[in-house]
Design a protein around this motif. Structure first.
Motif, PDB file in Angstrom:
ATOM      1  N   LEU A 188     -43.637  60.687 -26.770  1.00  0.00           N
ATOM      2  CA  LEU A 188     -42.823  59.772 -26.129  1.00  0.00           C
ATOM      3  C   LEU A 188     -42.493  58.487 -27.053  1.00  0.00           C
ATOM      4  CD1 LEU A 188     -44.384  60.429 -22.847  1.00  0.00           C
ATOM      5  CD2 LEU A 188     -42.321  61.368 -23.370  1.00  0.00           C
ATOM      6  N   SER A 189     -41.400  57.907 -26.470  1.00  0.00           N
ATOM      7  CA  SER A 189     -41.219  56.366 -27.130  1.00  0.00           C
ATOM      8  C   SER A 189     -40.733  55.354 -26.199  1.00  0.00           C
ATOM      9  CB  SER A 189     -40.059  56.741 -28.048  1.00  0.00           C
ATOM     10  OG  SER A 189     -40.435  57.672 -29.272  1.00  0.00           O
ATOM     11  N   GLY A 190     -40.712  54.215 -26.506  1.00  0.00           N
ATOM     12  CA  GLY A 190     -40.107  53.176 -25.554  1.00  0.00           C
ATOM     13  C   GLY A 190     -40.739  53.060 -24.428  1.00  0.00           C
ATOM     14  N   LEU A 191     -42.259  53.298 -24.193  1.00  0.00           N
ATOM     15  CA  LEU A 191     -42.859  53.302 -23.059  1.00  0.00           C
ATOM     16  C   LEU A 191     -43.386  51.973 -22.529  1.00  0.00           C
ATOM     17  CD1 LEU A 191     -45.050  56.412 -23.365  1.00  0.00           C
ATOM     18  CD2 LEU A 191     -42.735  56.159 -22.110  1.00  0.00           C
ATOM     19  N   ALA A 192     -43.098  50.881 -23.337  1.00  0.00           N
ATOM     20  CA  ALA A 192     -43.635  49.691 -23.118  1.00  0.00           C
ATOM     21  C   ALA A 192     -42.518  48.782 -22.237  1.00  0.00           C
ATOM     22  CB  ALA A 192     -43.600  48.568 -24.330  1.00  0.00           C
ATOM     23  N   VAL A 193     -41.368  49.441 -21.829  1.00  0.00           N
ATOM     24  CA  VAL A 193     -40.447  48.679 -20.696  1.00  0.00           C
ATOM     25  C   VAL A 193     -41.439  48.856 -19.538  1.00  0.00           C
ATOM     26  CG1 VAL A 193     -39.052  51.028 -20.203  1.00  0.00           C
ATOM     27  CG2 VAL A 193     -38.356  48.998 -19.925  1.00  0.00           C
ATOM     28  N   GLN A 194     -41.018  47.740 -18.436  1.00  0.00           N
ATOM     29  CA  GLN A 194     -41.707  47.708 -17.104  1.00  0.00           C
ATOM     30  C   GLN A 194     -40.532  47.484 -16.279  1.00  0.00           C
ATOM     31  OE1 GLN A 194     -45.529  45.473 -17.032  1.00  0.00           O
ATOM     32  NE2 GLN A 194     -44.872  44.743 -19.308  1.00  0.00           N
ATOM     33  N   LEU A 236     -48.346  60.232 -14.214  1.00  0.00           N
ATOM     34  CA  LEU A 236     -47.278  61.557 -13.986  1.00  0.00           C
ATOM     35  C   LEU A 236     -48.239  62.671 -14.659  1.00  0.00           C
ATOM     36  CD1 LEU A 236     -44.835  62.843 -12.778  1.00  0.00           C
ATOM     37  CD2 LEU A 236     -43.999  62.250 -15.100  1.00  0.00           C
ATOM     38  N   ALA A 237     -48.997  62.445 -15.730  1.00  0.00           N
ATOM     39  CA  ALA A 237     -49.660  63.424 -16.363  1.00  0.00           C
ATOM     40  C   ALA A 237     -50.816  64.092 -15.319  1.00  0.00           C
ATOM     41  CB  ALA A 237     -50.040  62.859 -17.586  1.00  0.00           C
ATOM     42  N   ARG A 238     -51.381  63.025 -14.911  1.00  0.00           N
ATOM     43  CA  ARG A 238     -52.758  63.395 -13.876  1.00  0.00           C
ATOM     44  C   ARG A 238     -52.370  64.057 -12.727  1.00  0.00           C
ATOM     45  NH1 ARG A 238     -54.288  58.605 -13.023  1.00  0.00           N
ATOM     46  NH2 ARG A 238     -53.554  58.525 -10.726  1.00  0.00           N
ATOM     47  N   VAL A 239     -51.166  63.810 -12.140  1.00  0.00           N
ATOM     48  CA  VAL A 239     -50.584  64.515 -10.839  1.00  0.00           C
ATOM     49  C   VAL A 239     -50.017  65.903 -11.218  1.00  0.00           C
ATOM     50  CG1 VAL A 239     -50.106  62.577  -9.520  1.00  0.00           C
ATOM     51  CG2 VAL A 239     -48.133  63.406 -10.821  1.00  0.00           C
ATOM     52  N   ALA A 240     -49.471  66.157 -12.254  1.00  0.00           N
ATOM     53  CA  ALA A 240     -49.011  67.272 -12.831  1.00  0.00           C
ATOM     54  C   ALA A 240     -50.183  68.039 -13.540  1.00  0.00           C
ATOM     55  CB  ALA A 240     -48.003  67.101 -13.906  1.00  0.00           C
ATOM     56  N   GLY A 241     -51.351  67.658 -13.607  1.00  0.00           N
ATOM     57  CA  GLY A 241     -52.449  68.532 -14.343  1.00  0.00           C
ATOM     58  C   GLY A 241     -51.990  68.715 -15.941  1.00  0.00           C
ATOM     59  N   PHE A 242     -51.264  67.784 -16.548  1.00  0.00           N
ATOM     60  CA  PHE A 242     -51.025  68.019 -17.868  1.00  0.00           C
ATOM     61  C   PHE A 242     -52.200  67.377 -18.648  1.00  0.00           C
ATOM     62  CE2 PHE A 242     -49.417  66.243 -21.953  1.00  0.00           C
ATOM     63  CZ  PHE A 242     -48.911  67.279 -22.652  1.00  0.00           C
ATOM     64  N   THR A 243     -53.036  68.425 -19.286  1.00  0.00           N
ATOM     65  CA  THR A 243     -54.280  68.094 -20.046  1.00  0.00           C
ATOM     66  C   THR A 243     -54.135  67.674 -21.424  1.00  0.00           C
ATOM     67  OG1 THR A 243     -54.696  70.568 -20.376  1.00  0.00           O
ATOM     68  CG2 THR A 243     -55.568  69.262 -18.477  1.00  0.00           C
ATOM     69  N   GLY A 244     -52.848  67.961 -21.931  1.00  0.00           N
ATOM     70  CA  GLY A 244     -52.477  67.380 -23.399  1.00  0.00           C
ATOM     71  C   GLY A 244     -52.445  66.205 -23.710  1.00  0.00           C
ATOM     72  N   ASN A 245     -52.183  65.544 -24.991  1.00  0.00           N
ATOM     73  CA  ASN A 245     -52.138  64.447 -25.130  1.00  0.00           C
ATOM     74  C   ASN A 245     -50.758  63.664 -25.128  1.00  0.00           C
ATOM     75  OD1 ASN A 245     -55.007  64.175 -26.053  1.00  0.00           O
ATOM     76  ND2 ASN A 245     -54.328  65.268 -28.000  1.00  0.00           N
ATOM     77  N   LEU A 246     -50.593  62.415 -24.649  1.00  0.00           N
ATOM     78  CA  LEU A 246     -49.444  61.722 -24.637  1.00  0.00           C
ATOM     79  C   LEU A 246     -49.445  60.730 -25.893  1.00  0.00           C
ATOM     80  CD1 LEU A 246     -49.433  60.346 -21.046  1.00  0.00           C
ATOM     81  CD2 LEU A 246     -48.261  62.118 -21.768  1.00  0.00           C
ATOM     82  N   HIS A 247     -48.565  61.093 -26.793  1.00  0.00           N
ATOM     83  CA  HIS A 247     -48.670  60.429 -27.919  1.00  0.00           C
ATOM     84  C   HIS A 247     -47.296  59.451 -28.016  1.00  0.00           C
ATOM     85  CE1 HIS A 247     -48.974  59.576 -32.302  1.00  0.00           C
ATOM     86  NE2 HIS A 247     -48.033  59.980 -32.509  1.00  0.00           N
ATOM     87  N   GLU A 248     -47.730  58.058 -28.054  1.00  0.00           N
ATOM     88  CA  GLU A 248     -46.530  57.115 -28.073  1.00  0.00           C
ATOM     89  C   GLU A 248     -45.926  57.081 -29.683  1.00  0.00           C
ATOM     90  OE1 GLU A 248     -45.220  52.680 -26.304  1.00  0.00           O
ATOM     91  OE2 GLU A 248     -47.341  53.631 -26.215  1.00  0.00           O
ATOM     92  N   LEU A 249     -44.902  57.449 -29.974  1.00  0.00           N
ATOM     93  CA  LEU A 249     -44.370  57.349 -31.309  1.00  0.00           C
ATOM     94  C   LEU A 249     -44.237  55.933 -31.977  1.00  0.00           C
ATOM     95  CD1 LEU A 249     -41.594  60.102 -31.007  1.00  0.00           C
ATOM     96  CD2 LEU A 249     -43.867  60.374 -32.116  1.00  0.00           C
ATOM     97  N   ASP A 273     -33.002  54.546 -24.369  1.00  0.00           N
ATOM     98  CA  ASP A 273     -32.702  54.374 -25.700  1.00  0.00           C
ATOM     99  C   ASP A 273     -33.188  55.444 -26.659  1.00  0.00           C
ATOM    100  OD1 ASP A 273     -31.975  50.827 -26.407  1.00  0.00           O
ATOM    101  OD2 ASP A 273     -30.811  52.335 -24.984  1.00  0.00           O
ATOM    102  N   HIS A 274     -34.432  55.584 -26.520  1.00  0.00           N
ATOM    103  CA  HIS A 274     -35.181  56.534 -27.367  1.00  0.00           C
ATOM    104  C   HIS A 274     -35.071  57.808 -26.972  1.00  0.00           C
ATOM    105  CE1 HIS A 274     -36.992  53.020 -29.579  1.00  0.00           C
ATOM    106  NE2 HIS A 274     -37.370  52.594 -28.174  1.00  0.00           N
ATOM    107  N   LEU A 275     -35.028  58.342 -25.840  1.00  0.00           N
ATOM    108  CA  LEU A 275     -34.670  59.552 -25.469  1.00  0.00           C
ATOM    109  C   LEU A 275     -33.166  59.952 -25.685  1.00  0.00           C
ATOM    110  CD1 LEU A 275     -36.638  59.754 -21.957  1.00  0.00           C
ATOM    111  CD2 LEU A 275     -37.207  60.525 -24.378  1.00  0.00           C
TER     112      LEU A 275
END
Length: 331
Positions: A188-194, A236-249, A273-275
């Motif tokens: 994923l990219s651009g995750l600093a936006v609040q 979202l990863a926790r509630v979805a049960g996603f056990t992989g890594n979230l890698h910020e590009l 923008d990034h997506l």
């Protein structure tokens, strides 16, 4: 109380309709462009005179305007957000019903904010894109109409039904695809936006409260707390049960203080923008949900508390769980 709901088929309109119908004192008439509306009418192309005649027949005490567009060309945004609101105001001025108007505005009218600050209703609006410009023009039409009117400036609505083009909607879809394909890493990219994320059901409660109140002018509807998209992604990863890594590009550029630079082209529209396929010089194509609000937005919600008696009730984790339930149904 007779209520005429405009834009009843939209994301916010559906929840506003549910909330109003739950009040036994409300008699609701829904007007919209879809077949499931009580009356089909396109505010962007319909005449004020036709809408006036309909209002005089229904004789509502309150008109709620949830109609509008968020993702369109500038010309269409003006038609669906500004021209449509002008039609509503003109029809209400001509009508004999003397109804109260509850207009749905948006935080994009404010534009970018200083990181760490809370935006109050007296902030000078400086929208950073055509969507915010078109909604601000609609707000100015309402405030200058001499109607009994209130504008609810909704910050970032989330929850069930969240549009796929919104940042959290696109995040949920990206996670769904990763889980469906068995990917152990989500890039994923651009995750600093609040953003100040407020549940759509809480927004509907605010509309109901505004319908019953005598408050006028602009009132912010948010939670009063900005949340980073990377933190939302982790929840979202926790509630979805996603056990992989979230890698910020990538990470947003920072200034001497270590804070992200609001004006950087890489962060101006954050995740979208990034997506959308952007590179270091910005998106290759127009982003699908360009709010023009920079890297930070957080509402000052004291006016909603003091004048409407409204507070948000639904936390972001519950909103994200509901977003994921809908995404998971597509796996």
């Amino acid at each position: 109380m007779r209520v005429l709901l405009l834009g009843a088929n939209g994301y916010l309109g559906r929840y506003v309709a549910d909330r109003l119908l739950a009040d036994p004192a409300v008699q609701l008439t829904a007007l919209g462009r879809g077949d499931d509306a009580d009356v089909r009418f396109d505010l962007a192309s319909g005449s004020p005179g036709a809408l006036t005649r309909f209002m005089d027949a229904v004789h509502p005490g309150v008109v709620v305007n949830c109609a509008g567009a968020t993702r369109a060309a500038a010309r269409d945004l003006v038609r669906h957000n500004t021209v449509a609101t002008a039609t509503v105001c003109e029809a209400m001025r001509r009508s004999a019903c003397s109804a109260r108007l509850v207009q749905i505005g948006c935080a994009a009218e404010y534009g970018p904010s200083q990181p760490g600050s809370s935006t109050a209703e007296d902030a000078i609006p400086r929208p950073g894109g055509p969507y915010g410009v078109s909604k601000l023009a609609a707000t100015e039409l309402v405030l200058g109409s001499d109607l009994d009117a209130i504008v609810l400036r909704v910050f970032s609505p989330v929850g069930p039904g969240t549009p796929a083009g919104s940042p959290l909607g696109r995040l949920a879809e990206a996670m769904r695809r990763a889980m469906q394909s068995g990917d152990g890493e989500l890039k994923l990219s651009g995750l600093a936006v609040q953003r100040d994320f407020v549940d759509v059901r809480d927004v509907a409660r605010a509309v109901h409260a505004a319908s019953l109140s005598a408050a006028q002018g602009v009132v912010n509807i948010g939670t009063g707390r900005a949340v980073k998209l990377r933190d939302a992604a982790a929840v979202l990863a926790r509630v979805a049960g996603f056990t992989g890594n979230l890698h910020e590009l990538d990470a947003p550029p920072t200034g001497p203080s270590g804070r992200p630079l609001i004006g950087s082209p890489r962060t101006e529209n954050g995740l979208v923008d990034h997506l959308a396929g952007g590179g270091p010089q910005g998106p290759a194509n127009p982003p699908p949900y360009p709010d023009g609000c920079g890297i930070w937005q957080q509402a000052d919600v004291r006016t909603a508390r003091d004048r409407l008696g409204w507070r948000p009730r639904i936390g972001l984790e519950e909103s994200l769980a509901d977003i994921w339930m809908e995404a998971a149904c597509r796996i």
